[in-house]
Design a protein around this motif. Structure first.
Motif, PDB file in Angstrom:
ATOM      1  N   GLU A 230      40.368  10.042 -66.456  1.00  6.20           N
ATOM      2  CA  GLU A 230      39.237  10.964 -66.424  1.00  6.20           C
ATOM      3  C   GLU A 230      39.347  11.988 -67.545  1.00  6.20           C
ATOM      4  O   GLU A 230      38.345  12.314 -68.200  1.00  6.20           O
ATOM      5  N   ALA A 231      40.552  12.487 -67.794  1.00  5.04           N
ATOM      6  CA  ALA A 231      40.736  13.495 -68.838  1.00  5.04           C
ATOM      7  C   ALA A 231      40.438  12.927 -70.222  1.00  5.04           C
ATOM      8  O   ALA A 231      39.809  13.587 -71.053  1.00  5.04           O
ATOM      9  N   VAL A 232      40.893  11.704 -70.499  1.00  7.71           N
ATOM     10  CA  VAL A 232      40.636  11.095 -71.807  1.00  7.71           C
ATOM     11  C   VAL A 232      39.151  10.799 -71.971  1.00  7.71           C
ATOM     12  O   VAL A 232      38.566  11.037 -73.037  1.00  7.71           O
ATOM     13  N   ASN A 233      38.515  10.301 -70.921  1.00  9.82           N
ATOM     14  CA  ASN A 233      37.079  10.032 -70.991  1.00  9.82           C
ATOM     15  C   ASN A 233      36.288  11.304 -71.304  1.00  9.82           C
ATOM     16  O   ASN A 233      35.362  11.296 -72.128  1.00  9.82           O
ATOM     17  N   GLN A 234      36.657  12.400 -70.656  1.00  5.97           N
ATOM     18  CA  GLN A 234      35.978  13.663 -70.910  1.00  5.97           C
ATOM     19  C   GLN A 234      36.253  14.159 -72.318  1.00  5.97           C
ATOM     20  O   GLN A 234      35.355  14.670 -72.996  1.00  5.97           O
ATOM     21  N   MET A 235      37.474  14.009 -72.764  1.00  2.21           N
ATOM     22  CA  MET A 235      37.850  14.472 -74.101  1.00  2.21           C
ATOM     23  C   MET A 235      37.040  13.764 -75.181  1.00  2.21           C
ATOM     24  O   MET A 235      36.675  14.362 -76.199  1.00  2.21           O
TER      25      MET A 235
ATOM     26  N   PHE B 105      33.792  -4.232 -48.752  1.00  2.52           N
ATOM     27  CA  PHE B 105      33.204  -5.406 -49.375  1.00  2.52           C
ATOM     28  C   PHE B 105      32.541  -4.961 -50.671  1.00  2.52           C
ATOM     29  O   PHE B 105      31.809  -3.967 -50.709  1.00  2.52           O
ATOM     30  N   ILE B 106      32.792  -5.691 -51.744  1.00  2.00           N
ATOM     31  CA  ILE B 106      32.255  -5.343 -53.058  1.00  2.00           C
ATOM     32  C   ILE B 106      31.341  -6.468 -53.501  1.00  2.00           C
ATOM     33  O   ILE B 106      31.762  -7.627 -53.606  1.00  2.00           O
ATOM     34  N   ALA B 107      30.104  -6.152 -53.760  1.00  2.00           N
ATOM     35  CA  ALA B 107      29.124  -7.167 -54.141  1.00  2.00           C
ATOM     36  C   ALA B 107      29.399  -7.694 -55.537  1.00  2.00           C
ATOM     37  O   ALA B 107      29.979  -7.005 -56.388  1.00  2.00           O
ATOM     38  N   ASP B 108      28.988  -8.924 -55.780  1.00  2.00           N
ATOM     39  CA  ASP B 108      29.067  -9.477 -57.136  1.00  2.00           C
ATOM     40  C   ASP B 108      28.294  -8.565 -58.085  1.00  2.00           C
ATOM     41  O   ASP B 108      27.218  -8.056 -57.758  1.00  2.00           O
ATOM     42  N   GLY B 109      28.850  -8.387 -59.261  1.00  2.00           N
ATOM     43  CA  GLY B 109      28.240  -7.496 -60.232  1.00  2.00           C
ATOM     44  C   GLY B 109      28.801  -6.092 -60.186  1.00  2.00           C
ATOM     45  O   GLY B 109      28.616  -5.318 -61.128  1.00  2.00           O
ATOM     46  N   GLU B 110      29.470  -5.742 -59.086  1.00  2.00           N
ATOM     47  CA  GLU B 110      30.071  -4.418 -58.945  1.00  2.00           C
ATOM     48  C   GLU B 110      31.601  -4.467 -59.017  1.00  2.00           C
ATOM     49  O   GLU B 110      32.259  -3.440 -59.051  1.00  2.00           O
ATOM     50  N   LEU B 111      32.138  -5.692 -59.031  1.00  2.00           N
ATOM     51  CA  LEU B 111      33.589  -5.853 -58.916  1.00  2.00           C
ATOM     52  C   LEU B 111      34.327  -5.321 -60.133  1.00  2.00           C
ATOM     53  O   LEU B 111      35.390  -4.699 -60.023  1.00  2.00           O
ATOM     54  N   LEU B 112      33.792  -5.566 -61.324  1.00  2.00           N
ATOM     55  CA  LEU B 112      34.447  -5.112 -62.560  1.00  2.00           C
ATOM     56  C   LEU B 112      34.623  -3.592 -62.541  1.00  2.00           C
ATOM     57  O   LEU B 112      35.730  -3.076 -62.758  1.00  2.00           O
ATOM     58  N   LYS B 113      33.529  -2.885 -62.308  1.00  2.00           N
ATOM     59  CA  LYS B 113      33.579  -1.423 -62.316  1.00  2.00           C
ATOM     60  C   LYS B 113      34.503  -0.904 -61.226  1.00  2.00           C
ATOM     61  O   LYS B 113      35.277   0.048 -61.450  1.00  2.00           O
ATOM     62  N   TYR B 114      34.460  -1.516 -60.046  1.00  2.00           N
ATOM     63  CA  TYR B 114      35.292  -1.050 -58.937  1.00  2.00           C
ATOM     64  C   TYR B 114      36.775  -1.203 -59.292  1.00  2.00           C
ATOM     65  O   TYR B 114      37.570  -0.282 -59.066  1.00  2.00           O
ATOM     66  N   LEU B 115      37.148  -2.358 -59.840  1.00  2.00           N
ATOM     67  CA  LEU B 115      38.547  -2.562 -60.201  1.00  2.00           C
ATOM     68  C   LEU B 115      38.996  -1.543 -61.228  1.00  2.00           C
ATOM     69  O   LEU B 115      40.074  -0.957 -61.105  1.00  2.00           O
ATOM     70  N   HIS B 116      38.179  -1.325 -62.261  1.00  2.00           N
ATOM     71  CA  HIS B 116      38.622  -0.417 -63.319  1.00  2.00           C
ATOM     72  C   HIS B 116      38.881   0.984 -62.766  1.00  2.00           C
ATOM     73  O   HIS B 116      39.910   1.598 -63.067  1.00  2.00           O
ATOM     74  N   GLU B 117      37.972   1.468 -61.950  1.00  2.00           N
ATOM     75  CA  GLU B 117      38.153   2.815 -61.429  1.00  2.00           C
ATOM     76  C   GLU B 117      39.285   2.876 -60.406  1.00  2.00           C
ATOM     77  O   GLU B 117      39.948   3.913 -60.263  1.00  2.00           O
ATOM     78  N   ALA B 118      39.550   1.768 -59.740  1.00  2.00           N
ATOM     79  CA  ALA B 118      40.682   1.724 -58.806  1.00  2.00           C
ATOM     80  C   ALA B 118      42.018   1.769 -59.531  1.00  2.00           C
ATOM     81  O   ALA B 118      43.039   2.132 -58.935  1.00  2.00           O
ATOM     82  N   THR B 119      42.027   1.408 -60.808  1.00  2.00           N
ATOM     83  CA  THR B 119      43.279   1.395 -61.575  1.00  2.00           C
ATOM     84  C   THR B 119      43.489   2.685 -62.362  1.00  2.00           C
ATOM     85  O   THR B 119      44.419   2.777 -63.157  1.00  2.00           O
ATOM     86  N   HIS B 120      42.628   3.673 -62.150  1.00  2.00           N
ATOM     87  CA  HIS B 120      42.784   4.956 -62.835  1.00  2.00           C
ATOM     88  C   HIS B 120      44.077   5.662 -62.425  1.00  2.00           C
ATOM     89  O   HIS B 120      44.544   5.542 -61.293  1.00  2.00           O
ATOM     90  N   ILE B 121      44.619   6.398 -63.361  1.00  2.00           N
ATOM     91  CA  ILE B 121      45.615   7.427 -63.070  1.00  2.00           C
ATOM     92  C   ILE B 121      44.892   8.751 -63.262  1.00  2.00           C
ATOM     93  O   ILE B 121      44.210   8.946 -64.272  1.00  2.00           O
ATOM     94  N   ASN B 122      45.001   9.655 -62.308  1.00  2.00           N
ATOM     95  CA  ASN B 122      44.263  10.906 -62.416  1.00  2.00           C
ATOM     96  C   ASN B 122      45.119  12.096 -62.025  1.00  2.00           C
ATOM     97  O   ASN B 122      46.330  11.968 -61.823  1.00  2.00           O
ATOM     98  N   SER B 123      44.474  13.229 -61.911  1.00  2.00           N
ATOM     99  CA  SER B 123      45.204  14.469 -61.636  1.00  2.00           C
ATOM    100  C   SER B 123      45.863  14.462 -60.265  1.00  2.00           C
ATOM    101  O   SER B 123      46.773  15.256 -60.011  1.00  2.00           O
ATOM    102  N   ASN B 124      45.413  13.577 -59.383  1.00  2.00           N
ATOM    103  CA  ASN B 124      46.020  13.485 -58.056  1.00  2.00           C
ATOM    104  C   ASN B 124      47.182  12.498 -57.996  1.00  2.00           C
ATOM    105  O   ASN B 124      47.841  12.379 -56.968  1.00  2.00           O
ATOM    106  N   SER B 125      47.402  11.780 -59.113  1.00  2.00           N
ATOM    107  CA  SER B 125      48.492  10.815 -59.137  1.00  2.00           C
ATOM    108  C   SER B 125      49.836  11.550 -59.230  1.00  2.00           C
ATOM    109  O   SER B 125      49.897  12.696 -59.675  1.00  2.00           O
TER     110      SER B 125
END
Length: 507
Positions: free
Chosen positions: A212-217, A260-280
């Motif tokens: 999130e920090a890099v994306n904002q930067m 349950f994750i619908a087709d077409g939403e799986l890519l985005k869901y996985l990417h955000e699930a693999t984030h490291i953030n300020s709560n990590s």
């Protein structure tokens, strides 16, 4: 006892497998009216033209050498290398291969302040080979904080940020595009590693950062584009930037409780699930990396035929000019003749790809940065190599030998496994990069899915360049019938296929 649920990365991998019984049922139609444009545009900004720096001795002053080095690095990493006419206009080819020619990656430069580049943010405009400065404040401390104060950022003054515009690839490949995006990123990282050697840089790869920090930067619209890798560029002409090597990967969480994750939403869901953030969890300290992560080869099959792969190495010439020319002329092969190749050629390709320490005397990095190569294994299906029996082999890089695990000509099966692509049938050699996904997730969490595909793509790019230099044809394949590969070739069932590279005689 209840069965332990798969992590989201494992779930994604299962959901995006190709199967011969269902692959034609989806009948995905390309939306040509919304075909993505592989170049990012900015409405405002200051342009720095890099083309003049490709010419020798045109500048004097402190920025001259920096401009020459940076211009060479960028053009050989992700610059335009050709143009093809199409019914839609022109299609531009780049130094790094991309599935479907879609080029989902964007390259940014973050400057701490150098003679050529004042502090700020720059986007690499490949179409014009220029840098567009779109932010002019000092943000280096923000980068350091977002990368958990990685030691490579203490003395360096430049860093590359690689992002992905997901739709560029998902437009054609839908949810499975996530695999291809990171394979393409690996190709790009391979070019950055090798081009740095003749541009007086040493790239330090950073895969663990606060997303999130890099994306904002970088001022990204995160609904379309997100950061996927950071590379600190150490200037080897500055003695204070001759740095040791550090670990490159950090773990994320492992998510097993997902809806349950619908087709077409799986890519985005996985990417955000693999984030490291300020709560990590906070990183206690980055560890130095002094030796390769492999200590021994994973498989040593009993009573198998073993073939030494020790061979002489490629000579890339003075100032690595042969390597530079090869990067710029690389093309993916579309058709093979079906003719055999020499054993020496296969061994030389393996030598350059897996034995980088053999090239230290040519001033190439003897231990280049990957995320974790110990997780990647290589199997090779041989159909047409003079002096080598047909069959499937495990490549043992530490022992430098091929270990045969199955005796057979697999051309018909390879044609099937590669979705009926003639490249699989007519290639002399088909290489499979695999990983034990469960073990990998246990080590790095779900974020490892990024690391595995990027590392496989990095290896694939070294295979590409060695093959092109030798006059061979080469092409990567990201689409295959996942579950059938292990059964047909005799690869252990725990090994998930990540990437396929074909080698052969080009037509």
């Amino acid at each position: 006892m209840p069965e332990i649920r798969q992590s989201i990365a494992q779930h994604y991998h299962e959901r995006t497998k190709y199967d011969p019984e269902t692959i034609h049922s989806k009948n995905h139609q390309l939306d040509w009216e919304n075909q993505p444009i592989p170049f990012k545009k900015y409405k405002v900004g200051t342009t720095i033209d890099l083309k003049p720096y490709l010419q020798e001795k045109i500048n004097q002053g402190k920025d001259s050498k920096e401009g020459e080095n940076l211009s060479n690095l960028l053009v050989c990493s992700y610059g335009l290398t050709g143009k093809m006419p199409t019914i839609m206009g022109s299609h531009y080819l780049r130094a790094a291969p991309s599935a479907g020619g879609l080029y989902p990656a964007e390259v940014y430069l973050i400057s701490r302040g150098t003679p050529l580049l004042p502090a700020g943010l720059y986007n690499y405009q490949a179409k014009t080979h220029s840098l567009l400065r779109f932010w002019d404040n000092r943000i280096w401390p923000e980068l350091q904080d977002a990368c958990f104060w990685h030691p490579a950022l203490e003395n360096t003054k430049l860093a590359i940020a690689i992002t992905a515009i997901f739709y560029r690839s998902a437009w054609r490949y839908e949810d499975r595009a996530y695999r291809r995006i990171f394979l393409d990123t690996g190709h790009l990282l391979g070019n950055i590693e090798l081009a740095s050697a003749f541009s007086n840089y040493r790239p330090h790869l950073i895969g663990g950062f606060n997303d999130e920090a890099v994306n904002q930067m970088l001022y990204l619209d995160t609904t379309e584009e997100q950061a996927i890798a950071i590379v600190a560029l150490a200037d080897l002409l500055d003695i204070e930037q001759n740095l040791p090597q550090w670990q490159t990967a950090l773990p994320s969480g492992t998510q097993t409780d997902y809806p349950f994750i619908a087709d077409g939403e799986l890519l985005k869901y996985l990417h955000e699930a693999t984030h490291i953030n300020s709560n990590s969890p906070k990183v206690p300290a980055w560890k130095t990396r002094e030796t390769p992560e492999h200590s021994e080869d994973k498989y040593n099959f009993p009573f198998c035929t073993k073939v030494s792969t020790v061979t002489s190495s490629i000579s890339w010439g003075k100032n690595l000019e042969g390597l530079r020319k090869t990067i710029l002329k690389r093309r993916s092969t579309r058709v093979y003749t079906g003719e055999t190749i020499a054993l020496k050629e296969l061994l030389t390709v393996l030598d350059f790809t897996y034995q980088p320490h053999h090239y230290f005397n040519q001033e190439l990095d003897r231990n280049p940065d990957y995320f974790d190569l110990s997780l990647i294994e290589t199997f090779i299906a041989v159909s047409g190599v003079d002096g080598l029996e047909e069959g499937c082999y495990y490549y043992a890089p530490m022992a430098q030998e091929l270990r045969q695990i199955r005796f057979k000509n697999f051309q018909e099966e390879l044609h099937f496994l590669c979705l009926g692509q003639d490249l699989g049938r007519d290639a002399a050699v088909v290489l499979f990069h695999t990983a034990d996904l469960k073990k990998a997730v246990g080590k790095y969490g779900d974020r490892v899915y990024r690391y595995l595909h990027a590392d496989a793509g990095h290896l694939g790019q070294r295979l590409n360049l060695a093959a092109i230099y030798l006059g061979l044809g080469v092409s990567g394949i990201g689409g295959f019938f996942d579950d059938h590969v292990n059964e047909v070739l005799g690869i252990p069932v725990d090994e998930a296929v990540v990437y396929i590279t074909t080698l052969g005689s080009p037509r």
